[in-house]
Motif scaffolding. Structure first.
Motif, PDB file in Angstrom:
ATOM      1  N   ASN A   1       9.761   0.305  -0.887  1.00 52.96           N
ATOM      2  CA  ASN A   1       9.255   0.025  -2.239  1.00 52.96           C
ATOM      3  C   ASN A   1       9.609  -1.394  -2.681  1.00 52.96           C
TER       4      ASN A   1
ATOM      5  N   THR B   1       5.324   5.766  -8.619  1.00 50.71           N
ATOM      6  CA  THR B   1       4.776   5.901  -7.270  1.00 50.71           C
ATOM      7  C   THR B   1       4.302   4.541  -6.798  1.00 50.71           C
ATOM      8  N   PHE B   2       5.075   3.952  -5.931  1.00 45.13           N
ATOM      9  CA  PHE B   2       4.850   2.574  -5.501  1.00 45.13           C
ATOM     10  C   PHE B   2       3.450   2.384  -4.917  1.00 45.13           C
ATOM     11  N   ASP B   3       2.991   3.340  -4.142  1.00 48.54           N
ATOM     12  CA  ASP B   3       1.700   3.198  -3.466  1.00 48.54           C
ATOM     13  C   ASP B   3       0.525   3.194  -4.447  1.00 48.54           C
ATOM     14  N   ASP B   4       0.757   3.598  -5.672  1.00 51.48           N
ATOM     15  CA  ASP B   4      -0.320   3.633  -6.666  1.00 51.48           C
ATOM     16  C   ASP B   4      -0.471   2.307  -7.409  1.00 51.48           C
ATOM     17  N   TYR B   5       0.357   1.354  -7.074  1.00 47.29           N
ATOM     18  CA  TYR B   5       0.385   0.092  -7.809  1.00 47.29           C
ATOM     19  C   TYR B   5       0.339  -1.097  -6.871  1.00 47.29           C
TER      20      TYR B   5
ATOM     21  N   SER C   1       4.729  -6.824   1.788  1.00 43.11           N
ATOM     22  CA  SER C   1       5.129  -5.565   1.155  1.00 43.11           C
ATOM     23  C   SER C   1       5.749  -4.640   2.180  1.00 43.11           C
ATOM     24  N   ASP C   2       6.814  -3.978   1.794  1.00 43.11           N
ATOM     25  CA  ASP C   2       7.446  -2.959   2.620  1.00 43.11           C
ATOM     26  C   ASP C   2       7.375  -1.655   1.832  1.00 43.11           C
ATOM     27  N   ASN C   3       6.339  -0.885   2.093  1.00 42.97           N
ATOM     28  CA  ASN C   3       6.134   0.335   1.319  1.00 42.97           C
ATOM     29  C   ASN C   3       7.252   1.353   1.551  1.00 42.97           C
TER      30      ASN C   3
ATOM     31  N   ARG D   1      -1.399  -0.797 -11.992  1.00 44.49           N
ATOM     32  CA  ARG D   1      -1.893   0.430 -11.369  1.00 44.49           C
ATOM     33  C   ARG D   1      -3.250   0.205 -10.715  1.00 44.49           C
ATOM     34  N   LYS D   2      -3.377   0.689  -9.496  1.00 47.44           N
ATOM     35  CA  LYS D   2      -4.645   0.576  -8.778  1.00 47.44           C
ATOM     36  C   LYS D   2      -5.721   1.392  -9.490  1.00 47.44           C
TER      37      LYS D   2
END
Length: 127
Positions: A77, A28-32, A72-74, A100-101
């Motif tokens: 990814n 999960t890209f948004d978690d990192y 960044s281009d979420n 990881r965030k």
């Protein structure tokens, strides 16, 4: 499978620009956060542009301040390292890494404890 794939390396003249991309998949890209490292011939790997996993602040190596930035281009990814005014000493294999965030007010570290790594892309700067 988790993958980080760097692209965009190559030969560039000093003073020129280059954009390296890091395409992420399998997590999960948004978690990192994605950070960038490099390893020059005969030298240890160093953090170039790293993001703190807790507060998202950015560390820049002194040697690249004012020249390198990140975007960044979420939706895709993908993270891009923008390299401007490159110098021969920027010659290295460049790696992206995912961290990881995790919120922790006591965590002030950068470039530490990455979870996933790409295989790298070679950048050669000619003088």
């Amino acid at each position: 499978d988790v993958q980080l794939v760097e692209a965009g390396g190559g030969l560039v003249q000093a003073g020129g620009s280059l954009r390296l991309s890091c395409a992420a998949s399998g997590f999960t890209f948004d978690d990192y956060f994605i950070s960038w490292f490099r390893q020059a011939p005969g030298k240890e790997r160093e953090g170039v542009l790293c993001i703190n996993r807790s507060d998202g602040t950015t560390y820049y190596a002194d040697s690249v301040k004012g020249r390198f930035t990140i975007s960044s281009d979420n939706a895709k990814n993908t993270v891009t390292l923008h390299m401007n005014d490159v110098k021969p000493e920027d010659t290295a294999v460049y790696y992206c890494a995912a961290d990881r965030k995790e919120y922790n007010p006591y965590n002030d570290k950068y470039c530490d404890g990455m979870d996933f790594w790409g295989r790298g892309t070679l950048v050669t700067v000619s003088s």
